[in-house]
Design an enzyme around this catalytic site. Structure first.
Site, PDB file in Angstrom:
ATOM      1  CE1 TYR A  50      -4.055   1.559  -0.350  1.00  0.00           C
ATOM      2  CE2 TYR A  50      -3.693   2.515   1.819  1.00  0.00           C
ATOM      3  CZ  TYR A  50      -4.422   2.442   0.649  1.00  0.00           C
ATOM      4  OH  TYR A  50      -5.511   3.246   0.466  1.00  0.00           O
ATOM      5  CE  LYS A 105     -20.347 -20.276 -16.417  1.00  0.00           C
ATOM      6  NZ  LYS A 105     -21.237 -21.196 -17.122  1.00  0.00           N
TER       7      LYS A 105
END
Length: 403
Positions: A50, A105
């Site tokens: 970060y 999926k």
């Protein structure tokens, strides 16, 4: 292991969660979660992942947006997008109710293709809004998998997104079903010693899957195709046709004749069911010797496999508890794996044909009546399909990563 069969429990109230039911137990809190690919052990790790380190990567991508494919998740991530209007055999159940299927999926993408996928259920059925929303989300993804969007809107949604985006857009209900169907038919024709251009094919169902199957069979060399809906065979002289059905009628006009499905099946070599309707045994009995029956409606095939086997040499369904399961999971993970690996700009018709041929060839010398298509758990499947897709993309100039 016996597959869980929802049709075997007719007394269950489908609207009430039941924690004694293994299905509900498995779905609690969803089937997937986001995981990190890096460790955050201390302040040094945090400064790299970060601030301030991440700013350097952001600046590099701002200068060259193509670097997003190298330094973010984009190159390996697909959006699985639905509006909840054509979910499984349940129909228009809405966006929230579609999420378990989209999660499923995504899990299959990861399990079988190593592709990360994010379920996105849109609270709109407006074509313009769907297209605009997906296009605005597209920078976060390397590909778009459209799912469970009802026909005929699904055709326009896919067409417009393909025109608008430079990443693969693939409506699996159409093309995944079509690719696996063609692969199974290639082997069934081999087994019965027939050429594709000799086959008389009847497709029951003129929705998304029926349209795509007709297209890919024609591209593969099948010439004698009839498509049937609830009112009979699609022919140009019918006056009740929608735009897409009229296109199908013209597409099949050189062969198709007016009549019912019973009429169409007389001396037909192949039945492909993607309708959810019912075909009487008497009609199947009229098919040609060594007939091929792909009854793919789920959970209830158009003709029960035990009945079909009385009259057909090769029988396939969409179910996992019968031989020859025609399941989209055989192709969509590998197709996207291959397309992402070469950063393909699209998934072309040639790529789909190559995927079908590669999948069929995988059966090889093991070909027999109850084995015309590989198992989804065959570890070779995704690799073989992906390789066929990458090779075709490179040959056809659709790969941005040529090596």
């Amino acid at each position: 292991m016996v597959a869980y069969d929802i049709s075997a429990s007719p007394d269950i109230d489908m609207t009430l969660p039941d924690e004694t039911d293994p299905v509900f137990a498995l779905h609690r809190q969803g089937k997937m979660a986001i995981g990190s690919t890096v460790e955050l052990r201390d302040a040094d790790d945090l400064s790299l992942a970060y601030t301030p380190g991440v700013a350097r990567v952001c600046e590099a991508i701002a200068a060259d947006p193509e670097l997003a494919h190298e330094y973010t998740w984009v190159s390996n991530t697909v959006a699985v997008v639905t509006d909840g209007t054509a979910v499984l055999g349940l129909g228009d159940i809405g966006a929230p109710a579609s999420i378990p299927v989209m999660e499923g999926k995504a899990v299959l993408f990861k399990q079988f293709g190593g592709v990360d996928a994010i379920p996105i259920a849109l609270d709109t059925t407006d074509v313009d809004e769907i297209v605009d929303t997906v296009a605005r989300l597209a920078p976060s993804f390397g590909g778009i998998n459209l799912e469970d969007i009802s026909a005929p809107r699904c055709f326009e949604v896919e067409r417009r997104l393909i025109e608008r985006l430079d990443i693969p857009v693939f409506h699996d209900d159409q093309h995944g079903t079509a690719v696996v169907t063609l692969a199974a038919l290639i082997n069934a024709a081999r087994l019965t010693d027939r050429e594709l251009d000799e086959l008389k094919v009847v497709i029951s169902g003129a929705g998304a899957a029926g349209v795509a199957i007709a297209k890919i069979l024609r591209a593969a060399g099948v010439r004698k195709i009839s498509v049937v809906d609830r009112s009979g065979v699609l022919v140009p002289e019918r006056e009740d046709l929608t735009e897409i059905k009229r296109w199908l009628a013209d597409f099949c006009a050189p062969w198709a004749s007016p009549g019912s499905i019973d009429d169409a099946l007389v001396d037909a070599d192949v039945f492909v069911g993607v309708s959810g309707g019912t075909v009487p045994e008497e009609a199947v009995a009229q098919m040609a010797p060594n007939a091929i029956v792909f009854a793919m409606a789920n959970p209830h095939p158009e003709v029960h496999p035990d009945v079909a086997r009385r009259h057909a040499r090769v029988v396939a369904t969409g179910r996992s508890d019968f031989p020859n399961q025609i399941n989209n999971v055989l192709v969509f993970p590998g197709i996207f794996r291959g397309a992402l690996d070469v950063r393909a700009t699209e998934i072309s018709e040639n790529m789909k044909l190559a995927a079908a041929t590669a999948l069929a060839d995988l059966v090889g010398e093991d070909l027999r009546e109850d084995y015309v298509i590989p198992s989804p758990f065959d570890p070779r499947v995704a690799q073989v399909v992906a390789r066929a897709v990458t090779d075709t993309a490179r040959r056809d100039g659709l790969a941005r990563r040529p090596y």
